[in-house]
Motif scaffolding. Sequence first.
Motif, PDB file in Angstrom:
ATOM      1  N   ILE A  79       0.855  -1.212  -0.033  1.00  0.00           N
ATOM      2  CA  ILE A  79      -0.119  -0.074   0.199  1.00  0.00           C
ATOM      3  C   ILE A  79       0.862   1.314  -0.045  1.00  0.00           C
ATOM      4  CG2 ILE A  79      -1.758   1.228   1.338  1.00  0.00           C
ATOM      5  CD1 ILE A  79      -2.795  -1.286   2.383  1.00  0.00           C
ATOM      6  N   PRO A  80       0.739   2.120  -1.050  1.00  0.00           N
ATOM      7  CA  PRO A  80       1.527   3.503  -1.212  1.00  0.00           C
ATOM      8  C   PRO A  80       1.136   4.320  -0.031  1.00  0.00           C
ATOM      9  CG  PRO A  80       0.080   3.355  -2.803  1.00  0.00           C
ATOM     10  CD  PRO A  80      -0.008   2.026  -2.062  1.00  0.00           C
ATOM     11  N   THR A  81       2.190   5.211   0.205  1.00  0.00           N
ATOM     12  CA  THR A  81       1.857   6.432   0.780  1.00  0.00           C
ATOM     13  C   THR A  81       1.605   7.325   0.121  1.00  0.00           C
ATOM     14  OG1 THR A  81       3.684   5.755   2.584  1.00  0.00           O
ATOM     15  CG2 THR A  81       2.821   8.234   2.457  1.00  0.00           C
ATOM     16  N   THR A  82       0.502   8.449   0.231  1.00  0.00           N
ATOM     17  CA  THR A  82       0.342   9.313  -0.460  1.00  0.00           C
ATOM     18  C   THR A  82       0.718  10.951  -0.344  1.00  0.00           C
ATOM     19  OG1 THR A  82      -1.965   9.830   0.460  1.00  0.00           O
ATOM     20  CG2 THR A  82      -1.859   8.318  -1.255  1.00  0.00           C
ATOM     21  N   GLN A  83       0.963  11.721  -1.229  1.00  0.00           N
ATOM     22  CA  GLN A  83       1.450  13.147  -1.079  1.00  0.00           C
ATOM     23  C   GLN A  83       2.612  12.821  -0.178  1.00  0.00           C
ATOM     24  OE1 GLN A  83      -0.153  15.547  -2.826  1.00  0.00           O
ATOM     25  NE2 GLN A  83      -1.197  13.834  -3.591  1.00  0.00           N
ATOM     26  N   ILE A  84       3.826  12.613  -0.976  1.00  0.00           N
ATOM     27  CA  ILE A  84       5.076  12.383  -0.305  1.00  0.00           C
ATOM     28  C   ILE A  84       5.835  13.664  -0.537  1.00  0.00           C
ATOM     29  CG2 ILE A  84       7.346  11.153  -0.035  1.00  0.00           C
ATOM     30  CD1 ILE A  84       5.525   8.758  -1.120  1.00  0.00           C
ATOM     31  N   PRO A  85       6.231  14.473   0.558  1.00  0.00           N
ATOM     32  CA  PRO A  85       6.990  15.756   0.194  1.00  0.00           C
ATOM     33  C   PRO A  85       8.568  15.374   0.174  1.00  0.00           C
ATOM     34  CG  PRO A  85       6.324  15.817   2.515  1.00  0.00           C
ATOM     35  CD  PRO A  85       5.733  14.555   2.095  1.00  0.00           C
ATOM     36  N   LEU A  86       9.141  16.254  -0.798  1.00  0.00           N
ATOM     37  CA  LEU A  86      10.545  15.931  -0.910  1.00  0.00           C
ATOM     38  C   LEU A  86      11.374  17.132  -0.756  1.00  0.00           C
ATOM     39  CD1 LEU A  86      10.999  13.569  -4.145  1.00  0.00           C
ATOM     40  CD2 LEU A  86      10.757  12.779  -1.627  1.00  0.00           C
ATOM     41  N   TYR A  87      12.180  17.303   0.041  1.00  0.00           N
ATOM     42  CA  TYR A  87      12.888  18.564   0.304  1.00  0.00           C
ATOM     43  C   TYR A  87      14.368  18.477   0.103  1.00  0.00           C
ATOM     44  CZ  TYR A  87       8.747  19.763   3.024  1.00  0.00           C
ATOM     45  OH  TYR A  87       7.388  20.043   3.623  1.00  0.00           O
ATOM     46  N   ASP A  88      14.994  19.401  -0.386  1.00  0.00           N
ATOM     47  CA  ASP A  88      16.615  19.538  -0.425  1.00  0.00           C
ATOM     48  C   ASP A  88      16.963  20.930   0.502  1.00  0.00           C
ATOM     49  OD1 ASP A  88      15.989  21.927  -1.974  1.00  0.00           O
ATOM     50  OD2 ASP A  88      16.881  21.003  -4.003  1.00  0.00           O
ATOM     51  N   GLU A  89      18.186  21.218   0.340  1.00  0.00           N
ATOM     52  CA  GLU A  89      18.571  22.278   0.914  1.00  0.00           C
ATOM     53  C   GLU A  89      18.008  23.776   0.689  1.00  0.00           C
ATOM     54  OE1 GLU A  89      21.009  21.823  -2.546  1.00  0.00           O
ATOM     55  OE2 GLU A  89      20.318  20.873  -1.021  1.00  0.00           O
ATOM     56  N   ARG A  90      17.360  23.697  -0.344  1.00  0.00           N
ATOM     57  CA  ARG A  90      16.531  25.169  -0.639  1.00  0.00           C
ATOM     58  C   ARG A  90      15.026  25.034  -0.309  1.00  0.00           C
ATOM     59  NH1 ARG A  90      18.285  24.364  -6.750  1.00  0.00           N
ATOM     60  NH2 ARG A  90      17.546  22.438  -6.124  1.00  0.00           N
ATOM     61  N   GLY A  91      14.699  23.745   0.087  1.00  0.00           N
ATOM     62  CA  GLY A  91      13.257  23.693   0.570  1.00  0.00           C
ATOM     63  C   GLY A  91      12.350  22.716  -0.216  1.00  0.00           C
ATOM     64  N   LEU A  92      11.160  22.917  -0.334  1.00  0.00           N
ATOM     65  CA  LEU A  92      10.356  22.003  -0.956  1.00  0.00           C
ATOM     66  C   LEU A  92      10.664  21.677  -2.579  1.00  0.00           C
ATOM     67  CD1 LEU A  92       7.926  19.868  -0.526  1.00  0.00           C
ATOM     68  CD2 LEU A  92       6.605  21.877  -1.116  1.00  0.00           C
ATOM     69  N   VAL A  93      10.948  20.481  -2.886  1.00  0.00           N
ATOM     70  CA  VAL A  93      11.263  20.225  -4.212  1.00  0.00           C
ATOM     71  C   VAL A  93       9.876  19.551  -5.079  1.00  0.00           C
ATOM     72  CG1 VAL A  93      12.359  18.678  -5.795  1.00  0.00           C
ATOM     73  CG2 VAL A  93      13.917  19.830  -3.812  1.00  0.00           C
ATOM     74  N   ALA A  94       9.270  18.775  -4.298  1.00  0.00           N
ATOM     75  CA  ALA A  94       8.161  18.207  -5.021  1.00  0.00           C
ATOM     76  C   ALA A  94       7.270  17.462  -4.149  1.00  0.00           C
ATOM     77  CB  ALA A  94       8.651  17.239  -6.080  1.00  0.00           C
ATOM     78  N   VAL A  95       6.096  17.104  -4.442  1.00  0.00           N
ATOM     79  CA  VAL A  95       5.073  16.376  -3.613  1.00  0.00           C
ATOM     80  C   VAL A  95       4.680  15.176  -4.367  1.00  0.00           C
ATOM     81  CG1 VAL A  95       3.210  16.252  -2.358  1.00  0.00           C
ATOM     82  CG2 VAL A  95       4.194  18.219  -2.008  1.00  0.00           C
TER      83      VAL A  95
END
Length: 281
Positions: A195-211
């Motif tokens: 079962i997948p997790t939904t709406q996964i936020p990805l961050y780098d040193e600059r902040g939010l990259v993608a959801v």
Amino acid sequence: MGEVFIGSEALGSGALTRHELRRFHDRLLPDVYQARGQPVSLRDRTVAAWLWSRRRAIIAGAAAAALHGAQWISPSEPIELIWDNGRPPPGLVVRNETLADDEVTRVAGLPVTTLARTAFDLGRYLPRARAVARLDALMRADSFSSEDILLLAKRYARARGVRRLREIVPLVDRGAASPKETWLRLLLIDAGLPIPTTQIPLYDERGLVAVLDMGWEEFKVAAEYDGDQHRSDRGRYAWDQKRSRLVAGMGWKDIRVIKEDHADEVISRVRDALISRGWHP
């Protein structure tokens, strides 16, 4: 008169003559009218259905979900009412069912089934995939408790569709941002994938990259559905390309799905990606 109204009441109060009613208004339902030439929205049709019942019915189903804020409901969706009337006009579905006082609320002045009762009905009457999509959208609009739905299932244990409802409730996920995302999630679950997790936020040193729409953080594998706007909007397309490079640079395998993809192909691509990252079926 621009609003939806009962014709006989307008005539009785002197607000309109019979000539004005016939010439300048369209009949939406028996004795229910709206000014001629206006677009008819789902809300207009919902109000018309309630007025047709002489303000006695309770709005239920998809129309109730829309009033609670759920998206992805067509303006032509049948309006469901809970009321005692066996011969509704076309476009209405009327069910004579029991409603307790704690299963009715008011939204924008209209009597509507509560969030839990709306979910209870949608889960019982719709096919599995459509039911989950409707409940995902309803929960995304206004979060409700699965326990409240199951309490209703216990209250009405012999009601139609309760067994199917119990199977559907654990699948509801407010992270689904569209019916196609619900479809993709169910496709992968039914194929035996985790079962997948939904709406996964990805961050780098600059902040939010993608959801990411959905994925498996342990394996850094994601699955996302790209609608037509991803191709028709040049700005969106350009951003998607940059986003894909950023996500890949963070070590993720992002499986992008479009409507032309065959279901078996989608399952195979996602399964292969998970296995390549260490998942054991």
